[in-house]
Design a protein around this motif. Sequence first.
Motif, PDB file in Angstrom:
ATOM      1  N   PHE A  33     -13.787   2.336  -4.871  1.00 15.21           N
ATOM      2  CA  PHE A  33     -14.772   2.385  -3.833  1.00 15.21           C
ATOM      3  C   PHE A  33     -15.149   1.134  -3.142  1.00 15.21           C
ATOM      4  O   PHE A  33     -15.173   0.885  -2.165  1.00 15.21           O
ATOM      5  CB  PHE A  33     -16.013   3.425  -3.974  1.00 15.21           C
ATOM      6  N   PRO A  34     -15.797   0.260  -4.044  1.00  6.48           N
ATOM      7  CA  PRO A  34     -16.109  -1.218  -3.365  1.00  6.48           C
ATOM      8  C   PRO A  34     -14.816  -1.816  -2.540  1.00  6.48           C
ATOM      9  O   PRO A  34     -15.119  -2.400  -1.497  1.00  6.48           O
ATOM     10  CB  PRO A  34     -16.441  -1.970  -4.637  1.00  6.48           C
ATOM     11  N   PRO A  35     -13.684  -1.724  -3.124  1.00  9.23           N
ATOM     12  CA  PRO A  35     -12.578  -2.482  -2.436  1.00  9.23           C
ATOM     13  C   PRO A  35     -12.181  -1.574  -0.779  1.00  9.23           C
ATOM     14  O   PRO A  35     -11.528  -2.448   0.086  1.00  9.23           O
ATOM     15  CB  PRO A  35     -11.125  -2.167  -3.050  1.00  9.23           C
ATOM     16  N   ILE A  36     -12.848  -0.392  -0.679  1.00  6.28           N
ATOM     17  CA  ILE A  36     -12.557   0.154   0.566  1.00  6.28           C
ATOM     18  C   ILE A  36     -13.181  -0.691   1.959  1.00  6.28           C
ATOM     19  O   ILE A  36     -12.736  -0.838   2.867  1.00  6.28           O
ATOM     20  CB  ILE A  36     -13.102   1.623   0.753  1.00  6.28           C
ATOM     21  N   VAL A  37     -14.360  -1.303   1.491  1.00  5.20           N
ATOM     22  CA  VAL A  37     -15.021  -2.425   2.373  1.00  5.20           C
ATOM     23  C   VAL A  37     -13.929  -3.507   2.875  1.00  5.20           C
ATOM     24  O   VAL A  37     -13.744  -3.733   3.982  1.00  5.20           O
ATOM     25  CB  VAL A  37     -16.042  -2.961   1.618  1.00  5.20           C
ATOM     26  N   LEU A  38     -12.925  -3.664   1.758  1.00  6.91           N
ATOM     27  CA  LEU A  38     -12.111  -4.719   2.363  1.00  6.91           C
ATOM     28  C   LEU A  38     -10.890  -4.278   3.110  1.00  6.91           C
ATOM     29  O   LEU A  38     -10.275  -4.880   3.855  1.00  6.91           O
ATOM     30  CB  LEU A  38     -11.289  -5.503   0.843  1.00  6.91           C
ATOM     31  N   LEU A  39     -10.575  -2.961   2.780  1.00  9.36           N
ATOM     32  CA  LEU A  39      -9.733  -2.521   3.772  1.00  9.36           C
ATOM     33  C   LEU A  39     -10.000  -2.370   5.558  1.00  9.36           C
ATOM     34  O   LEU A  39      -9.261  -2.628   6.292  1.00  9.36           O
ATOM     35  CB  LEU A  39      -9.378  -0.961   3.342  1.00  9.36           C
ATOM     36  N   SER A  54      -0.968  -1.274   0.241  1.00  8.80           N
ATOM     37  CA  SER A  54       0.367  -1.040   0.085  1.00  8.80           C
ATOM     38  C   SER A  54       0.859   0.167  -0.013  1.00  8.80           C
ATOM     39  O   SER A  54       1.933   0.677   0.448  1.00  8.80           O
ATOM     40  CB  SER A  54       0.717  -1.974  -1.237  1.00  8.80           C
ATOM     41  N   SER A  55       0.265   0.952  -0.733  1.00  8.15           N
ATOM     42  CA  SER A  55       0.656   2.539  -0.893  1.00  8.15           C
ATOM     43  C   SER A  55       0.336   3.181   0.657  1.00  8.15           C
ATOM     44  O   SER A  55       1.162   4.224   0.914  1.00  8.15           O
ATOM     45  CB  SER A  55      -0.519   3.187  -1.726  1.00  8.15           C
ATOM     46  N   ALA A  56      -0.542   2.758   1.455  1.00  4.99           N
ATOM     47  CA  ALA A  56      -0.750   3.449   2.785  1.00  4.99           C
ATOM     48  C   ALA A  56       0.391   2.882   3.867  1.00  4.99           C
ATOM     49  O   ALA A  56       0.761   3.864   4.566  1.00  4.99           O
ATOM     50  CB  ALA A  56      -1.928   2.743   3.107  1.00  4.99           C
ATOM     51  N   LEU A  57       1.163   1.680   3.540  1.00  4.08           N
ATOM     52  CA  LEU A  57       2.007   1.457   4.579  1.00  4.08           C
ATOM     53  C   LEU A  57       3.247   2.324   4.803  1.00  4.08           C
ATOM     54  O   LEU A  57       3.610   2.792   5.880  1.00  4.08           O
ATOM     55  CB  LEU A  57       2.342  -0.118   4.402  1.00  4.08           C
ATOM     56  N   PRO A  58       3.872   2.765   3.540  1.00  5.52           N
ATOM     57  CA  PRO A  58       5.061   3.686   3.817  1.00  5.52           C
ATOM     58  C   PRO A  58       4.474   4.910   4.330  1.00  5.52           C
ATOM     59  O   PRO A  58       5.268   5.851   5.189  1.00  5.52           O
ATOM     60  CB  PRO A  58       5.518   3.856   2.406  1.00  5.52           C
ATOM     61  N   LEU A  59       3.295   5.542   3.954  1.00  5.38           N
ATOM     62  CA  LEU A  59       2.801   6.764   4.511  1.00  5.38           C
ATOM     63  C   LEU A  59       2.572   6.729   6.062  1.00  5.38           C
ATOM     64  O   LEU A  59       3.083   7.776   6.772  1.00  5.38           O
ATOM     65  CB  LEU A  59       1.508   7.112   3.975  1.00  5.38           C
ATOM     66  N   GLN A  60       1.906   5.595   6.524  1.00  4.72           N
ATOM     67  CA  GLN A  60       1.798   5.585   7.958  1.00  4.72           C
ATOM     68  C   GLN A  60       3.260   5.220   8.674  1.00  4.72           C
ATOM     69  O   GLN A  60       3.323   5.878   9.682  1.00  4.72           O
ATOM     70  CB  GLN A  60       0.898   4.252   8.337  1.00  4.72           C
ATOM     71  N   ALA A  61       4.481   4.959   8.073  1.00  4.67           N
ATOM     72  CA  ALA A  61       5.505   4.560   8.892  1.00  4.67           C
ATOM     73  C   ALA A  61       6.223   6.083   8.687  1.00  4.67           C
ATOM     74  O   ALA A  61       7.057   6.481   9.641  1.00  4.67           O
ATOM     75  CB  ALA A  61       6.250   3.610   7.891  1.00  4.67           C
ATOM     76  N   ASP A 120      -4.861   6.110  10.863  1.00  2.00           N
ATOM     77  CA  ASP A 120      -4.883   4.571  10.671  1.00  2.00           C
ATOM     78  C   ASP A 120      -4.377   4.345   9.362  1.00  2.00           C
ATOM     79  O   ASP A 120      -4.953   5.095   8.451  1.00  2.00           O
ATOM     80  CB  ASP A 120      -6.188   4.031  11.181  1.00  2.00           C
ATOM     81  N   LEU A 121      -3.834   3.208   9.265  1.00  2.00           N
ATOM     82  CA  LEU A 121      -3.512   2.583   7.929  1.00  2.00           C
ATOM     83  C   LEU A 121      -4.791   2.542   7.107  1.00  2.00           C
ATOM     84  O   LEU A 121      -4.472   2.710   5.845  1.00  2.00           O
ATOM     85  CB  LEU A 121      -3.279   1.112   8.172  1.00  2.00           C
ATOM     86  N   GLU A 122      -6.171   2.060   7.600  1.00  2.00           N
ATOM     87  CA  GLU A 122      -7.132   2.087   6.607  1.00  2.00           C
ATOM     88  C   GLU A 122      -7.556   3.358   5.843  1.00  2.00           C
ATOM     89  O   GLU A 122      -7.836   3.458   4.859  1.00  2.00           O
ATOM     90  CB  GLU A 122      -8.430   1.441   7.254  1.00  2.00           C
ATOM     91  N   TRP A 123      -7.385   4.342   6.728  1.00  2.00           N
ATOM     92  CA  TRP A 123      -7.634   5.710   6.084  1.00  2.00           C
ATOM     93  C   TRP A 123      -6.383   6.316   5.266  1.00  2.00           C
ATOM     94  O   TRP A 123      -6.815   7.137   4.243  1.00  2.00           O
ATOM     95  CB  TRP A 123      -7.752   6.712   7.279  1.00  2.00           C
ATOM     96  N   TRP A 124      -5.425   5.988   5.454  1.00  2.00           N
ATOM     97  CA  TRP A 124      -4.325   6.271   4.499  1.00  2.00           C
ATOM     98  C   TRP A 124      -4.539   5.632   3.114  1.00  2.00           C
ATOM     99  O   TRP A 124      -4.354   6.213   2.074  1.00  2.00           O
ATOM    100  CB  TRP A 124      -2.984   5.980   5.031  1.00  2.00           C
ATOM    101  N   GLY A 125      -4.798   4.053   3.353  1.00  2.79           N
ATOM    102  CA  GLY A 125      -5.482   3.565   2.124  1.00  2.79           C
ATOM    103  C   GLY A 125      -6.659   4.447   1.451  1.00  2.79           C
ATOM    104  O   GLY A 125      -6.401   4.329   0.184  1.00  2.79           O
ATOM    105  N   VAL A 126      -7.510   4.694   1.967  1.00  8.11           N
ATOM    106  CA  VAL A 126      -8.506   5.394   1.273  1.00  8.11           C
ATOM    107  C   VAL A 126      -8.190   6.614   0.704  1.00  8.11           C
ATOM    108  O   VAL A 126      -8.357   6.975  -0.242  1.00  8.11           O
ATOM    109  CB  VAL A 126      -9.891   6.026   2.312  1.00  8.11           C
ATOM    110  N   ALA A 127      -7.400   7.336   1.456  1.00  8.59           N
ATOM    111  CA  ALA A 127      -6.769   8.620   0.747  1.00  8.59           C
ATOM    112  C   ALA A 127      -5.928   8.325  -0.325  1.00  8.59           C
ATOM    113  O   ALA A 127      -6.296   8.978  -1.493  1.00  8.59           O
ATOM    114  CB  ALA A 127      -5.871   9.304   1.819  1.00  8.59           C
TER     115      ALA A 127
END
Length: 442
Positions: free
Chosen positions: A362-368, A123-130, A137-144
Amino acid sequence: MADTTGNTSDKATGTPHGPDSAPRKSSWRYIGPGIVVAATGVGAGDLVATLIAGSNFGYTLLWAAVLGCLVKISLAEAAGRWHLSTGRTLFDGWASLGRWTTWFFAFYVVIWGFSYGAAAMSSSALPLQALFPGVMDLEWWGVACGVVGLVFVWFNKYAVFEKVMTVLVGVMFVVTVYLAIRVAPNLGDAFAGLLPVIPDGDDSILNTLGLIGGVGGTITLAAYGYWVNAKGWADTGWMKVMRLDNRVAYITTGVFVVAMLFVGAELLHAANIALSGGGKGLVQLGDILEDEYGTATAKFFLIGFFATSFTSLIGVWHGVSLMFADFVTRLRDKRAGKAEEIASGVHERSWPFRAYLLWLTFPPIVLLFQGEPFRLVIIYGVLGAAFMPFLALTLIWLLNSSRTPAEWRNGWLSNGMLAVAGLLFLVLCVKEIWDQPWADFF
């Protein structure tokens, strides 16, 4: 000895500590935990649900959004009152009700944290990607986002955390109020929407109950008592301050959801535009705002969207980690679970606090990158739905028993509001369980 935790201690205020310490006057300068719980509780999903309600029914369900805030005021006030009146934490109160509460919380906090971590980062990654298309990619924004949240909470105590949350809430407030004014709401229809009316249509009653129950309400309501203690409030002298702080929390929440309902009613309802659920719906709204009002308004909205999502992320990273630290400490030592321990800041430096921070990140990154397993989604949905009736009903139990000093037990109004909350969330829990595709689960 000087206070080094960053919390507001009794020594810092020059007032005596203990159950008989003099009441502090309700003062705006003390406000803090309420801002934190408002920011954490209102996430992208809450704003989208309110937008969808506005787009489907116009102003008809404005009363439901307002009622949802009142219900949450009663729950958060009860949690804060338990912490201040007993000098014990909420988990210590739960543990006194029987071992079943420990098993429920342990299972809940592990499964919920695993799934929520991925949802919050996405959810935090979506506006940053936009805002910055083509950068990552969205997943890496999420990790960040997850790692930044981890580092921020790991190295800062409550005082800094509260200040940052206050700034982000200010951004959220300005953006949502600006949008509400920009769409020029029909105030006559809005006032009419304060009359309790159930709209026509299939499942309209359940949808209405869902809106009431979904306005800023998660485990963060239980975390409110912990933030009250982390602020340095640990006895009944802070009761009036806590109640003012709690009202500020849900007035702020009310402004957010009413403003977004205005946007849904004026911008989407008339044009018959449907939004997707979750954070993707807010990205859609950004595109619609760009078409209607230009790029600057769309970018401004996306900044507010990021503030909304990231406050929920770091709020959970801090608040639920604090609860988990108390949970582990209480399991190891039955004499633990004191409000003073939270107020001292010792749990924010503890290994359980930091271990849960790592679990959320860290474990939830797998789900991303892989998506959530089907069965985990079902378990997560059921546990999430079960927590709110668990909170409401256990607070009724604790605050009407000898565990709470007589002066601070529930009155008729608090009992009534908590009973309404418990019944509401029990209905929503049964619906959530009923709607799960159990045939495919086994």
